[in-house]
Design a protein around this motif. Structure first.
Motif, PDB file in Angstrom:
ATOM      1  N   ALA A 111       0.832  -1.200   0.000  1.00 17.24           N
ATOM      2  CA  ALA A 111       0.000   0.000   0.000  1.00 17.24           C
ATOM      3  C   ALA A 111       0.869   1.254   0.000  1.00 17.24           C
ATOM      4  N   ALA A 112       1.962   1.228   0.761  1.00 17.95           N
ATOM      5  CA  ALA A 112       2.863   2.376   0.809  1.00 17.95           C
ATOM      6  C   ALA A 112       3.555   2.583  -0.538  1.00 17.95           C
ATOM      7  N   GLU A 113       3.878   1.493  -1.218  1.00 14.73           N
ATOM      8  CA  GLU A 113       4.516   1.589  -2.531  1.00 14.73           C
ATOM      9  C   GLU A 113       3.595   2.238  -3.553  1.00 14.73           C
ATOM     10  N   LEU A 114       2.314   1.889  -3.489  1.00 15.07           N
ATOM     11  CA  LEU A 114       1.372   2.403  -4.488  1.00 15.07           C
ATOM     12  C   LEU A 114       0.772   3.757  -4.094  1.00 15.07           C
ATOM     13  N   ALA A 115       0.865   4.115  -2.817  1.00 17.34           N
ATOM     14  CA  ALA A 115       0.223   5.336  -2.334  1.00 17.34           C
ATOM     15  C   ALA A 115       0.556   6.580  -3.149  1.00 17.34           C
ATOM     16  N   PRO A 116       1.811   6.796  -3.558  1.00 16.91           N
ATOM     17  CA  PRO A 116       2.108   8.015  -4.317  1.00 16.91           C
ATOM     18  C   PRO A 116       1.450   8.069  -5.696  1.00 16.91           C
ATOM     19  N   HIS A 117       0.961   6.928  -6.169  1.00 14.50           N
ATOM     20  CA  HIS A 117       0.380   6.884  -7.513  1.00 14.50           C
ATOM     21  C   HIS A 117      -1.094   7.276  -7.538  1.00 14.50           C
ATOM     22  N   TRP A 118      -1.780   7.184  -6.390  1.00 12.21           N
ATOM     23  CA  TRP A 118      -3.227   7.378  -6.411  1.00 12.21           C
ATOM     24  C   TRP A 118      -3.600   8.818  -6.687  1.00 12.21           C
ATOM     25  N   ARG A 119      -4.539   8.999  -7.621  1.00 11.92           N
ATOM     26  CA  ARG A 119      -5.043  10.332  -7.932  1.00 11.92           C
ATOM     27  C   ARG A 119      -6.528  10.475  -7.602  1.00 11.92           C
ATOM     28  N   GLY A 120      -7.194   9.357  -7.297  1.00 13.68           N
ATOM     29  CA  GLY A 120      -8.603   9.417  -6.957  1.00 13.68           C
ATOM     30  C   GLY A 120      -9.523   9.506  -8.159  1.00 13.68           C
ATOM     31  N   GLY A 121      -9.084   9.030  -9.316  1.00 18.13           N
ATOM     32  CA  GLY A 121      -9.904   9.028 -10.530  1.00 18.13           C
ATOM     33  C   GLY A 121      -9.305   8.098 -11.559  1.00 18.13           C
ATOM     34  N   GLY A 122      -9.811   8.171 -12.788  1.00 16.18           N
ATOM     35  CA  GLY A 122      -9.289   7.324 -13.852  1.00 16.18           C
ATOM     36  C   GLY A 122      -7.795   7.547 -14.037  1.00 16.18           C
ATOM     37  N   GLN A 123      -7.035   6.471 -14.130  1.00 14.60           N
ATOM     38  CA  GLN A 123      -5.597   6.606 -14.230  1.00 14.60           C
ATOM     39  C   GLN A 123      -4.966   5.281 -14.638  1.00 14.60           C
ATOM     40  N   ARG A 124      -3.651   5.329 -14.848  1.00 16.69           N
ATOM     41  CA  ARG A 124      -2.892   4.126 -15.158  1.00 16.69           C
ATOM     42  C   ARG A 124      -1.621   4.111 -14.318  1.00 16.69           C
ATOM     43  N   ILE A 125      -1.267   2.932 -13.830  1.00 14.97           N
ATOM     44  CA  ILE A 125      -0.038   2.739 -13.065  1.00 14.97           C
ATOM     45  C   ILE A 125       0.751   1.627 -13.748  1.00 14.97           C
ATOM     46  N   THR A 126       1.992   1.894 -14.071  1.00 17.16           N
ATOM     47  CA  THR A 126       2.851   0.899 -14.701  1.00 17.16           C
ATOM     48  C   THR A 126       4.074   0.662 -13.842  1.00 17.16           C
ATOM     49  N   LEU A 127       4.224  -0.574 -13.367  1.00 16.66           N
ATOM     50  CA  LEU A 127       5.373  -1.016 -12.587  1.00 16.66           C
ATOM     51  C   LEU A 127       5.997  -2.208 -13.313  1.00 16.66           C
TER      52      LEU A 127
END
Length: 225
Positions: A111-127
């Motif tokens: 959760a801490a790793e992904l926390a900086p990625h959250w924007r609270g809407g439609g989005q994409r995260i690539t790891l």
């Protein structure tokens, strides 16, 4: 717009309850255990994981299912990348997501790793091991325009009695059209009209033991192509 955001009441500290649907976002008993029982085991995961395995979800909520799936992926040492697409009409604000996720210490590092990625809407995260897309909007519209097919579906809308729009036969038909050959679906609900909708869409449906106080849940395998 304000009416597209999730309205939340907090109970027992960090349990979010939707004010729109008067339903908790996860089990009051143990949300992580329920996710593992219903959505992971219900789709025969992590045994089916492979590079490029695609999970799709109706109802992203707090992101708990994503965290649990990626945790299982990493724990299994699966090579390659998990693809995860979630459809959500009312995205939760990023601070609320982080607060809700804090209830699960087993997932805290992730959760801490992904926390900086959250924007609270439609989005994409690539790891390196994850390709995540959050599709914002009414799934009855957005899913029809989605070009992909999922190997496994997490059907995790609010209770069918309170959120019937996310369980209608037309939407289950759309889920089937966007399911890979011998793909699966799982949900915590065993409501008759949900099971009949999945069957009409081409799934072979089983009612199996649910989690905690829920006596039954639903598992489905797509027979039709």
């Amino acid at each position: 717009m304000q009416d597209q955001q999730a309205g939340i009441d907090w109970r027992d500290g960090d349990v979010p309850v939707s004010t729109r649907f008067d339903d908790p976002y996860f089990s009051l008993e143990n949300g992580l255990a329920e996710t593992r029982h219903v959505f992971l085991a219900g789709n025969d995961l992590p045994a089916r994981f492979r590079d490029g395995f695609h999970i799709a979800e109706l109802g992203f909520g707090t992101g708990l299912n994503l965290l649990a799936a990626l945790h299982a992926w990493r724990a299994g040492g699966v090579a390659g990348r998990l693809i995860f697409t979630s459809f959500e009409a009312f995205p939760m604000a990023a601070p609320d997501m982080r607060r809700a996720q804090s209830r699960f210490p087993d997932l805290a590092p992730l959760a801490a790793e992904l926390a900086p990625h959250w924007r609270g809407g439609g989005q994409r995260i690539t790891l390196p091991d994850l390709d995540f897309t959050l599709v914002e909007g009414d799934a009855r519209k957005t899913l029809n325009h989605w070009p992909d097919k999922a190997d496994a579906w997490f059907l995790d809308g609010f209770s069918p009695a309170k959120n019937p729009e996310l369980w209608q036969p037309d939407l289950m038909e759309s889920v089937a059209r966007h399911t890979a050959k011998r793909g699966t679906a799982a949900t915590y609900t065993a409501a008759g009209f949900v099971r009949r909708g999945l069957e009409a869409a081409g799934f072979s449906v089983s009612r199996v033991p649910g989690y905690g106080r829920k006596r039954h849940m639903t598992r489905a395998v797509l027979d039709r192509q």
